[in-house]
Scaffold this active site. Structure first.
Site, PDB file in Angstrom:
ATOM      1  N   SER A  44     -18.826 -12.217  38.347  1.00 59.12           N
ATOM      2  CA  SER A  44     -18.934 -13.534  37.712  1.00 59.12           C
ATOM      3  C   SER A  44     -19.919 -14.422  38.465  1.00 59.12           C
ATOM      4  O   SER A  44     -20.534 -15.320  37.878  1.00 59.12           O
ATOM      5  CB  SER A  44     -17.563 -14.200  37.625  1.00 59.12           C
ATOM      6  N   HIS A 135      -4.209 -15.102  42.601  1.00 59.96           N
ATOM      7  CA  HIS A 135      -3.620 -15.327  41.281  1.00 59.96           C
ATOM      8  C   HIS A 135      -2.126 -15.648  41.334  1.00 59.96           C
ATOM      9  O   HIS A 135      -1.517 -15.880  40.301  1.00 59.96           O
ATOM     10  CB  HIS A 135      -3.847 -14.101  40.387  1.00 59.96           C
TER      11      HIS A 135
HETATM   12 MG    MG Z   1     -10.109 -12.780  37.294  1.00 59.84          MG
END
Ligand code: MG
Length: 191
Positions: A44, A135
């Site tokens: 990303s 996360h």
């Molecule tokens: Mg991710």
């Protein structure tokens, strides 16, 4: 060219989300840096970095590069290729190779450290923030509380289909942020 590098880079980012990230980057407020939390191997990073190059702003990408619990041996996201000679998780060399391959070294600055720890000391305004570091609920909470107040454009949450990540989006909306249409598993809020 950046798309070719992106597709060859390890990570979890489908093409529609990659294109959306690039477009979100291009829409970042001019003159302000962008920040990515959770670099991993740079998949990303390349999308946002290509946009940073277009805008001629800096993308800081923050990661301790020691991996998260789901990347430990025996877990879903484990990849033995990213272990160093001593068997420790180290994705920094992979990130640097990705940034170099995409010819983005002038615009993308890796920051090695825990995202919330860096955020608490961060002194500049941030145009666009992409949150994709730890996360678990605690990590997401700490990232939002360390970074959100510094963002003058948009915050993009990856993997926001995870309930406690979605909760952070709702928290910001309740605090006056506006939610924009989501793309794939990305939810987006704007000031
Ligand atoms: Mg991710």
């Amino acid at each position: 060219m950046w798309r070719d590098v992106m597709r060859q880079t390890k990570g979890w980012l489908p093409d529609d989300e990659a294109d959306a990230l690039y477009e979100l980057g291009l829409a970042s407020p001019p003159g302000l840096p962008m920040v990515e939390l959770g670099s991993y191997c740079g998949k990303s990073t390349v999308c946002l970095g290509a946009a940073a190059r277009e805008l001629d702003v800096t993308l800081f990408t923050v990661d301790h590069h020691r991996g998260s619990p789901e990347m430990a041996p025996g877990q879903d996201c484990h990849d033995p290729e990213v272990l160093d000679a001593d068997g420790r998780h180290d994705t920094l060399p992979w990130l640097r190779a990705t940034i170099a391959a995409a010819d983005l070294e002038w615009w993308v600055v890796p920051v090695v450290g825990a995202s919330a720890r860096v955020g608490r000391l961060w002194g500049t305004k941030v145009g666009t923030l992409f949150i994709d570091a730890g996360h678990d609920a605690r990590s997401i909470r700490d990232d939002v509380s360390a970074w959100a107040e510094k963002v003058s454009g948009r915050i993009v949450f990856h993997d926001a289909t995870i309930p406690h990540i979605g909760d952070e989006v709702e928290f910001l909306v309740a605090d006056g942020w506006t939610e924009l249409p989501s793309v794939g598993c990305m939810r987006i809020v704007a000031r």
